[in-house]
Design a protein around this motif. Structure first.
Motif, PDB file in Angstrom:
ATOM      1  N   ASN A  89       0.840  -1.202   0.000  1.00 19.00           N
ATOM      2  CA  ASN A  89       0.000   0.000   0.000  1.00 19.00           C
ATOM      3  C   ASN A  89       0.872   1.248   0.000  1.00 19.00           C
ATOM      4  O   ASN A  89       1.540   1.524  -0.980  1.00 19.00           O
ATOM      5  CB  ASN A  89      -0.991  -0.023   1.161  1.00 19.00           C
ATOM      6  N   ASP A  90       0.906   1.996   1.107  1.00 16.93           N
ATOM      7  CA  ASP A  90       1.710   3.220   1.158  1.00 16.93           C
ATOM      8  C   ASP A  90       2.954   3.037   2.031  1.00 16.93           C
ATOM      9  O   ASP A  90       3.470   3.980   2.602  1.00 16.93           O
ATOM     10  CB  ASP A  90       0.878   4.400   1.658  1.00 16.93           C
ATOM     11  N   GLU A  91       3.448   1.802   2.090  1.00 22.48           N
ATOM     12  CA  GLU A  91       4.627   1.485   2.884  1.00 22.48           C
ATOM     13  C   GLU A  91       5.700   0.876   1.986  1.00 22.48           C
ATOM     14  O   GLU A  91       5.419   0.013   1.157  1.00 22.48           O
ATOM     15  CB  GLU A  91       4.245   0.502   3.995  1.00 22.48           C
ATOM     16  N   LEU A  92       6.932   1.332   2.158  1.00 22.08           N
ATOM     17  CA  LEU A  92       8.082   0.823   1.425  1.00 22.08           C
ATOM     18  C   LEU A  92       9.010   0.155   2.432  1.00 22.08           C
ATOM     19  O   LEU A  92       9.329   0.745   3.471  1.00 22.08           O
ATOM     20  CB  LEU A  92       8.806   1.977   0.729  1.00 22.08           C
ATOM     21  N   ILE A  93       9.426  -1.084   2.147  1.00 17.97           N
ATOM     22  CA  ILE A  93      10.268  -1.840   3.081  1.00 17.97           C
ATOM     23  C   ILE A  93      11.547  -2.268   2.365  1.00 17.97           C
ATOM     24  O   ILE A  93      11.490  -2.914   1.318  1.00 17.97           O
ATOM     25  CB  ILE A  93       9.538  -3.088   3.608  1.00 17.97           C
ATOM     26  N   PHE A  94      12.679  -1.899   2.955  1.00 21.06           N
ATOM     27  CA  PHE A  94      13.971  -2.364   2.475  1.00 21.06           C
ATOM     28  C   PHE A  94      14.447  -3.455   3.426  1.00 21.06           C
ATOM     29  O   PHE A  94      14.579  -3.227   4.631  1.00 21.06           O
ATOM     30  CB  PHE A  94      15.009  -1.243   2.465  1.00 21.06           C
ATOM     31  N   ASN A  95      14.698  -4.642   2.901  1.00 25.46           N
ATOM     32  CA  ASN A  95      15.299  -5.733   3.673  1.00 25.46           C
ATOM     33  C   ASN A  95      16.811  -5.597   3.525  1.00 25.46           C
ATOM     34  O   ASN A  95      17.340  -5.669   2.415  1.00 25.46           O
ATOM     35  CB  ASN A  95      14.831  -7.084   3.144  1.00 25.46           C
ATOM     36  N   LEU A  96      17.496  -5.376   4.646  1.00 26.02           N
ATOM     37  CA  LEU A  96      18.936  -5.141   4.656  1.00 26.02           C
ATOM     38  C   LEU A  96      19.669  -6.395   5.119  1.00 26.02           C
ATOM     39  O   LEU A  96      19.256  -7.033   6.093  1.00 26.02           O
ATOM     40  CB  LEU A  96      19.270  -3.984   5.594  1.00 26.02           C
ATOM     41  N   ASP A  97      20.747  -6.735   4.411  1.00 28.68           N
ATOM     42  CA  ASP A  97      21.525  -7.910   4.810  1.00 28.68           C
ATOM     43  C   ASP A  97      22.119  -7.713   6.191  1.00 28.68           C
ATOM     44  O   ASP A  97      22.112  -8.614   7.017  1.00 28.68           O
ATOM     45  CB  ASP A  97      22.598  -8.247   3.781  1.00 28.68           C
ATOM     46  N   ASN A  98      22.643  -6.518   6.458  1.00 33.07           N
ATOM     47  CA  ASN A  98      23.251  -6.200   7.746  1.00 33.07           C
ATOM     48  C   ASN A  98      23.185  -4.699   7.998  1.00 33.07           C
ATOM     49  O   ASN A  98      23.264  -3.912   7.063  1.00 33.07           O
ATOM     50  CB  ASN A  98      24.735  -6.598   7.787  1.00 33.07           C
ATOM     51  N   VAL A  99      23.063  -4.330   9.250  1.00 27.66           N
ATOM     52  CA  VAL A  99      23.356  -2.975   9.699  1.00 27.66           C
ATOM     53  C   VAL A  99      24.543  -3.113  10.645  1.00 27.66           C
ATOM     54  O   VAL A  99      24.718  -4.157  11.278  1.00 27.66           O
ATOM     55  CB  VAL A  99      22.149  -2.298  10.391  1.00 27.66           C
ATOM     56  N   TYR A 100      25.358  -2.070  10.726  1.00 21.33           N
ATOM     57  CA  TYR A 100      26.606  -2.156  11.471  1.00 21.33           C
ATOM     58  C   TYR A 100      26.556  -1.239  12.685  1.00 21.33           C
ATOM     59  O   TYR A 100      26.305  -0.046  12.561  1.00 21.33           O
ATOM     60  CB  TYR A 100      27.783  -1.794  10.568  1.00 21.33           C
ATOM     61  N   GLU A 101      26.802  -1.815  13.839  1.00 25.40           N
ATOM     62  CA  GLU A 101      26.796  -1.069  15.088  1.00 25.40           C
ATOM     63  C   GLU A 101      28.208  -1.039  15.651  1.00 25.40           C
ATOM     64  O   GLU A 101      28.860  -2.074  15.770  1.00 25.40           O
ATOM     65  CB  GLU A 101      25.850  -1.733  16.090  1.00 25.40           C
ATOM     66  N   TYR A 102      28.669   0.156  15.982  1.00 18.42           N
ATOM     67  CA  TYR A 102      30.000   0.333  16.553  1.00 18.42           C
ATOM     68  C   TYR A 102      29.830   0.841  17.976  1.00 18.42           C
ATOM     69  O   TYR A 102      29.295   1.918  18.201  1.00 18.42           O
ATOM     70  CB  TYR A 102      30.811   1.320  15.716  1.00 18.42           C
ATOM     71  N   ARG A 103      30.274   0.032  18.921  1.00 15.72           N
ATOM     72  CA  ARG A 103      30.124   0.395  20.326  1.00 15.72           C
ATOM     73  C   ARG A 103      31.276  -0.201  21.118  1.00 15.72           C
ATOM     74  O   ARG A 103      31.620  -1.366  20.948  1.00 15.72           O
ATOM     75  CB  ARG A 103      28.797  -0.159  20.846  1.00 15.72           C
ATOM     76  N   ASN A 104      31.849   0.613  21.985  1.00 15.48           N
ATOM     77  CA  ASN A 104      32.939   0.169  22.864  1.00 15.48           C
ATOM     78  C   ASN A 104      34.085  -0.488  22.102  1.00 15.48           C
ATOM     79  O   ASN A 104      34.621  -1.507  22.512  1.00 15.48           O
ATOM     80  CB  ASN A 104      32.409  -0.795  23.937  1.00 15.48           C
ATOM     81  N   GLY A 105      34.427   0.084  20.965  1.00 18.36           N
ATOM     82  CA  GLY A 105      35.553  -0.412  20.184  1.00 18.36           C
ATOM     83  C   GLY A 105      35.302  -1.704  19.430  1.00 18.36           C
ATOM     84  O   GLY A 105      36.234  -2.301  18.908  1.00 18.36           O
TER      85      GLY A 105
END
Length: 142
Positions: free
Chosen positions: A27-43
């Protein structure tokens, strides 16, 4: 008078190097399926799959520019098509995000389009939404 623009975000990760592996339209929603998102925390770096959902989309204002080669490698040409047309005609293509920009009601993603075994080409996705941008992922720490 002086005004300072500040950028604050509650999104704890970067989309740089993430790949859009599938595009869904509901409908009025667009969805991107991402292989990975990258989180950088505490080195350290963690990565995990996620979905990026754009609500209340104006699909007439959502498009992708597909170049015939990578930008920065001489002259280039390309085409512009709607995001729906791209999802139908370029099935199996992946969009690797190199730069993400959020402003007002628009989101712009610049990156590389990978299809089959071909050399990647540059691309720019522009999304216009009056609604929320929602990330869904399995990580339980949030």
């Amino acid at each position: 008078m002086e005004l300072k623009r500040t950028e604050t975000s509650n999104i704890p990760f970067s989309l740089h190097d993430s790949r859009i592996v599938k595009i869904e339209i509901n409908n009025d929603e667009l969805i991107f399926n991402l292989d990975n998102v990258y989180e950088y925390r505490n080195g350290s770096e963690e990565y995990y799959p996620a979905k990026m959902k754009f609500k209340d989309i104006d699909f007439e204002e959502c498009n992708i520019i597909i170049f015939d080669r990578q930008i920065g490698k001489g002259k280039f040409a390309g085409i512009r098509c709607g995001i729906k047309e791209f999802s139908e005609n370029y099935e199996g293509a992946e969009f690797e995000i190199l730069t993400e920009t959020y402003g007002g009601y628009s989101t712009t993603l610049e990156g590389l389009i990978w299809k089959d075994e071909c050399e990647p080409v540059s691309g720019i996705i522009t999304i216009w939404t009056m609604g929320d941008v929602v990330f869904e992922f399995e990580k339980q720490n949030y």
